[in-house]
Design a protein around this motif. Structure first.
Motif: not given
Length: 128
Positions: A68-70, A95-99, A103-105
């Motif tokens: 969903f957030l993706g 930017e890398n923060w999106r991935n 990936y944390a989820f």
């Protein structure tokens, strides 16, 4: 093999493992149901089955949040680039923060699923 092909392979494996994790989580709910219905004295509030049920629920919630957030993150990125006038066929970096968020989820859903199964296995050994 080109570097982008390795990235494609990684996406392929993470998508498939997410699909399998979802099935394993639903199977876990089924196993908990079997344990519960096989033992008339066992209440759902008993921690031996309640804890894995909660952990599986969290795992499934993280699975949903990842996708969903993706969708929200990548739609927002696309719209911003579109408003900036970036051509649709151009090669763009994000930017890398999106991935990292997604990936944390991804990792946490597996963590909660594995811990839930440790409790399920413990329950199976306790009652069968």
């Amino acid at each position: 093999m080109e570097l982008k092909e390795y990235k494609n392979k990684a996406h392929e494996y993470t998508a498939k493992s997410s699909e399998i994790a979802r099935q394993i989580n639903f199977a876990g709910i089924g196993i908990i149901w079997i344990i519960r219905t096989s033992n008339e004295t066992l209440e759902l509030s008993n921690s031996i089955i309640l804890i894995p049920l909660i952990l599986i629920s969290i795992s499934l919630l993280f699975d949903f949040c990842q996708y969903f957030l993706g969708g929200i993150i990548w739609i927002d990125f696309y719209r911003k680039k579109e408003k900036e006038g970036v051509p649709k066929d151009s090669d763009v970096l994000s930017e890398n923060w999106r991935n990292k968020i997604l990936y944390a989820f991804y990792y946490f859903k597996f963590f909660f699923m594995i811990v839930a199964y440790i409790f399920i296995i413990k329950a199976l050994f306790s009652y069968f």
